[in-house]
Design a protein around this motif. Structure first.
Motif, short mmCIF file in Angstrom:
data_model
loop_
_atom_site.label_atom_id
_atom_site.label_comp_id
_atom_site.label_asym_id
_atom_site.label_seq_id
_atom_site.Cartn_x
_atom_site.Cartn_y
_atom_site.Cartn_z
N ALA A 238 56.49 -69.44 2.61
CA ALA A 238 55.70 -70.40 1.82
C ALA A 238 55.46 -69.85 0.41
O ALA A 238 55.59 -70.57 -0.58
CB ALA A 238 54.37 -70.69 2.52
N ASN A 239 55.15 -68.56 0.31
CA ASN A 239 54.92 -67.95 -1.00
C ASN A 239 56.19 -67.94 -1.85
O ASN A 239 56.17 -68.26 -3.03
CB ASN A 239 54.43 -66.50 -0.85
CG ASN A 239 53.00 -66.45 -0.33
OD1 ASN A 239 52.28 -67.46 -0.39
ND2 ASN A 239 52.58 -65.33 0.22
N ALA B 251 58.80 -69.84 -1.57
CA ALA B 251 59.30 -71.19 -1.90
C ALA B 251 58.57 -71.75 -3.12
O ALA B 251 59.16 -72.51 -3.90
CB ALA B 251 59.12 -72.11 -0.71
N GLY B 252 57.31 -71.38 -3.27
CA GLY B 252 56.55 -71.81 -4.45
C GLY B 252 56.61 -73.32 -4.66
O GLY B 252 56.84 -73.78 -5.78
N GLY B 253 56.46 -74.09 -3.56
CA GLY B 253 56.46 -75.55 -3.70
C GLY B 253 57.82 -76.18 -3.45
O GLY B 253 57.93 -77.39 -3.30
N ASN B 254 58.92 -75.35 -3.39
CA ASN B 254 60.25 -75.90 -3.06
C ASN B 254 60.41 -75.99 -1.55
O ASN B 254 59.48 -75.76 -0.80
CB ASN B 254 61.35 -75.02 -3.67
CG ASN B 254 61.23 -75.00 -5.19
OD1 ASN B 254 61.00 -76.04 -5.81
ND2 ASN B 254 61.37 -73.82 -5.78
N ASP B 255 61.67 -76.25 -1.12
CA ASP B 255 61.94 -76.43 0.31
C ASP B 255 61.71 -75.12 1.07
O ASP B 255 62.51 -74.19 0.99
CB ASP B 255 63.40 -76.92 0.46
CG ASP B 255 63.79 -77.06 1.92
OD1 ASP B 255 62.88 -76.98 2.78
OD2 ASP B 255 64.98 -77.23 2.21
N ILE B 256 60.61 -75.07 1.84
CA ILE B 256 60.24 -73.84 2.55
C ILE B 256 61.31 -73.45 3.57
O ILE B 256 61.60 -72.26 3.76
CB ILE B 256 58.86 -74.00 3.25
CG1 ILE B 256 57.76 -74.20 2.19
CG2 ILE B 256 58.54 -72.80 4.13
CD1 ILE B 256 56.40 -74.52 2.77
N PRO C 134 51.16 -73.72 3.79
CA PRO C 134 51.93 -74.95 4.08
C PRO C 134 53.08 -74.61 5.04
O PRO C 134 53.76 -73.58 4.85
CB PRO C 134 52.48 -75.36 2.70
CG PRO C 134 52.44 -74.12 1.87
CD PRO C 134 51.38 -73.23 2.43
N GLY D 182 54.45 -80.05 5.83
CA GLY D 182 53.53 -79.97 4.70
C GLY D 182 52.08 -79.74 5.11
O GLY D 182 51.21 -79.57 4.27
N LEU E 258 48.74 -77.90 6.21
CA LEU E 258 48.20 -76.59 5.84
C LEU E 258 47.53 -75.98 7.07
O LEU E 258 46.69 -76.63 7.70
CB LEU E 258 47.19 -76.73 4.71
CG LEU E 258 47.77 -77.23 3.37
CD1 LEU E 258 46.65 -77.49 2.38
CD2 LEU E 258 48.74 -76.20 2.79
#
Length: 795
Positions: free
Chosen positions: A633-634, A636-641, A708, A754, A756
């Motif tokens: 998750a870290n 990916a920084g908001g991209n596809d995990i 996430p 998505g 949490l």
């Protein structure tokens, strides 16, 4: 103090040794150029390019990360010699012929930079002889630097000066070899074959001679002279096969050609069996036959009488095996000498020959006794050096017996033991150092700055120096852990369990260590006293200690222990002072999870890290999968995990273990900010420096954040792959089940993509799956198989 920084190395000669020395420089992030002759056809650098390709195939792997092979710069002696001007260190590693080496030196000398060190990796030629023809300036910067094969794994490097070599050159080189390349440096005199090969090859010749005398076959000799004596498992003859019988023959030839005045000269004759094998082209492992030959699944041995290969598998007699198990070295040696069993007589004879040889030759080949012991330990894989064995077995008693055998004509030559052996001493190693016959006194260890980095140096029998098991001030100790410090603001926890497995005692110790460190120290380091001698960081959870619980209370009885383990690891992660894991050797399963929860990892190059629980039919339950989800998750920084999860899922589902710390970085078990240390003796020093620096920089533990996860969509994607693997016969049904459970945890369970979740949510998923698997008959089969045989069961 002036820095000596090697910005670039050139290796001349892309043969087996040259290419591997270049590879090891690259492991240590030292840029390197590999040179060889221009190829006769195809691309001019073809010889070097082929050598680099070959590095990727060799086993054990010379490169910590195979992809790095592309970073080796290539050159040939015709077009690229100008590149030498940028190199601070030039190592020549071509074939062992003085005339060829001299021809090459003439070519390269004009291109060597004015301050560069020039060294030869010769295994036995005279360094003074090699330097003839140099101007005085280059002579002062020339020496021998003899690596052992394979250079990444063998700790020893012999450093050999000539009378003209400037002392500071040697000191600078020793610092570079010890810290950057991680080596144990021994300074040798410029005598044929230097120290390790001189003593080691004599030992092999004595072994061959005595084996013939006592009528012992090569397989029996290997069983007697391997692990049972604390030496390389491969014993004598199998080691020769691995090294290459032609190489062996060459080293013996050097002794024949240059040691005519040696009282042991007659022993340097090439053994008839070796000569006949070389003549037939049976050169050992590389030609498929030597002293041994593999036929299908069978390993056959050579029969000395007929020259034919026959069934092997000969073993040590029970009575001799029992003698060798005796913990008392004095009694062990006495019993061997007095026994009438031919194998025991053989062992006494090779010990006697060895003691005789090192006593006679110590003054001519080494500065002091310590250098011979370390050369044999680090270059030939002995757990104890020959002088250490003699000292531990009773110096005076052994000296008397060796003298008796020499006087009775039983020894290999009649040279008397030197007078110093009988001067009333009880050995050669003591608190003040090791004996030097030339100086007639004991010599202390090197005081070079580089050794300030070794908190505990390799100990020797009789020296009585502090080691990591007893040094420092103990804060708390029981049978599982020791908490201690050296008045330097850092608390250390060392495990005392076998292979440092994690049971209830270690879990309690970890929690206690965090509380103590938070109260009184700047940081906590997890480090074990045998880190530098091939010990494990931790082989994981203590399955053995779970058994009684399981037998008495079933699965339910084990759950509280798993929960405690999880909480102890979380305690490390959220400790208010930095926790640094000093990793060396195996960090498997729970050992890997332990390292993952530290604030930072300092890992020795030879660190083998991985989540291996599926091998015993379980899944990681100490937070390893939770950490995989957190890191993905870290990253990916908001991209596809899911893209970031795939490799960590696969590593856990296939029990993939890194083959080096460099590979562990690639696999995600080490972070890019983690430190890799090349000399395991420096591990504790670097870990403490890191812990104090983090504290001084204002360390705060991470904030507890929600993670996430990819949820049921991610599980479905991974399961589709697992179905293909199952249906294609690549994995068993139970492996498929384990894969699905790993997927469920790393994806966060059957929830919306998505969502949490908290770390505790993921830990609960791990624990639930772990408990369910413990009840599964297939898992129980795997656990019992592992406990009984030590090997994974595939079912």
């Amino acid at each position: 103090m002036s820095n000596f920084i090697v910005k670039k190395v050139a290796v001349l000669g892309a043969g087996v040794m040259g290419a591997q020395i270049a590879a090891h420089c690259l492991n240590a992030k030292v840029p390197v150029i590999l040179f060889d002759l221009p190829a006769k056809e195809g691309p001019k650098n073809g010889i070097v390019l082929r050598a680099i390709e070959n590095l990727k195939k060799l086993s054990p792997a010379p490169l910590g990360n195979k992809d790095d092979a592309a970073l080796i710069e290539v050159g040939n002696y015709e077009d690229n010699l100008a590149l030498l001007a940028d190199c601070d260190l030039i190592i020549e590693a071509i074939a062992e012929r003085m005339d060829w080496k001299h021809d090459l030196y003439k070519k390269v000398a004009p291109h060597i930079a004015p301050n560069a060190i020039f060294a030869s990796n010769t295994s036995g030629l005279s360094i003074t002889g090699l330097s003839e023809g140099f101007d005085e300036e280059l002579k002062a910067r020339f020496c021998g630097v003899h690596f052992f094969n394979p250079p990444r794994y063998m700790h020893l490097v012999e450093l050999i000066p000539t009378a003209s070599t400037r002392p500071e050159i040697l000191n600078q080189l020793e610092g570079f070899l010890a810290t950057t390349l991680g080596k144990g440096v021994v300074r040798a005199k410029d005598t044929p074959n230097f120290i390790a090969n001189r003593v080691g090859v004599f030992g092999i010749l004595s072994t061959a001679h005595q084996a013939e005398k006592f009528g012992l076959s090569v397989d029996v000799v290997d069983d007697l002279t391997g692990a049972k004596l604390g030496r390389a498992k491969s014993g004598t003859f199998r080691t020769a096969d691995v090294v290459g019988l032609d190489t062996m023959g060459h080293v013996i030839k050097t002794m024949q050609n240059s040691l005519q005045d040696d009282p042991f000269f007659s022993v340097y004759a090439t053994p008839p069996l070796l000569a006949s094998l070389i003549e037939k082209g049976a050169l050992g492992q590389k030609t498929g036959a030597g002293f041994y030959k593999k036929v299908g699944k069978d390993i056959l041995r050579i029969d000395a009488a007929t020259g034919e290969y026959v069934a092997g598998g000969g073993k040590t007699d029970d009575i001799v095996a029992r003698i060798l198990k005796d913990k008392d070295p004095v009694k062990r040696m006495k019993t061997l000498r007095e026994s009438t069993n031919p194998q025991a007589q053989f062992l006494w004879s090779i010990f006697r020959d060895g003691f005789h040889y090192i006593a006679v030759h110590l003054q001519s080949i080494a500065d002091n006794a310590r250098d011979i012991d370390f050369a044999m330990r680090w270059g030939f894989g002995w757990s104890v050096g020959p002088f250490e064995i003699w000292q531990a077995a009773g110096w005076q008693q052994i000296a008397g017996w060796v003298k008796e055998d020499i006087d009775a004509g039983k020894a290999l030559c009649n040279a008397p033991l030197p007078a110093w052996v009988f001067d009333g001493r009880i050995g050669v190693h003591g608190a003040e150092g090791s004996f030097s016959p030339a100086k007639k006194t004991s010599v202390a260890r090197s005081a070079l700055a580089v050794y300030q980095r070794q908190t505990f140096r390799a100990p020797l029998v009789g020296e009585g120096i502090a080691d990591g098991a007893t040094a420092g001030t103990t804060v708390f100790e029981d049978e599982s852990v020791r908490l201690w410090h050296q008045n330097d603001d850092v608390l250390v926890i060392s495990f005392k369990t076998k292979l440092h497995v994690i049971g209830p005692g270690v879990i309690a110790g970890l929690s206690m260590a965090v509380a103590e460190a938070e109260k009184n120290f700047k940081g906590l380091v997890l480090w074990h006293a045998d880190a530098a001698n091939g010990g494990a960081f931790s082989a994981g959870a203590d399955l053995q200690s779970m058994l009684p619980l399981f037998m008495s209370g079933g699965v339910k009885a084990i759950e509280p222990m798993v929960a405690q383990l999880q909480q102890a690891f979380m305690g490390l992660k959220y400790a208010s002072v930095p926790v640094v894991a000093a990793v060396a050797g195996l960090a498997l399963g729970g050992g890997c999870e332990l390292a993952l929860h530290a604030a930072k990892r300092v890992a020795a190059l030879e660190s083998y890290i991985g989540l291996v629980e599926v091998g015993v039919g379980l899944i990681p339950a100490g937070g390893g999968l939770k950490e995989a989800a957190v890191r993905a998750a870290n990253d990916a920084g908001g991209n596809d995990i899911l893209q970031f999860l795939k490799s960590s899922f696969l590593n856990a589902a296939t029990a993939n273990v890194s083959k080096s710390a460099l590979e562990a970085k690639k696999m995600g078990y080490l972070k890019s900010s983690d430190v890799i240390v090349f000399n395991a003796y420096e591990l504790l020093h670097v870990a403490k420096v890191e812990a104090r620096a983090m504290f001084d920089a204002g360390y705060r533990p991470p904030l507890k954040a929600l993670i996430p996860v990819v949820g049921r969509g991610g599980i479905a994607t991974i399961m589709a792959q697992l179905v293909n693997m199952r249906d294609g016969g690549f994995i068993s049904m139970h492996d498929y089940k384990l894969g699905c459970m790993v997927a469920e945890v790393v994806c966060g369970g059957e929830i919306e993509e998505g969502s949490l979740v908290s770390e505790q949510w993921l830990l609960d998923l791990e624990r639930k799956a772990f408990m369910e698997l413990l009840n599964h008959p297939k898992t129980q089969e795997r656990i019992m198989g592992m406990l009984q045989t030590g090997k994974p069961v595939r079912n």
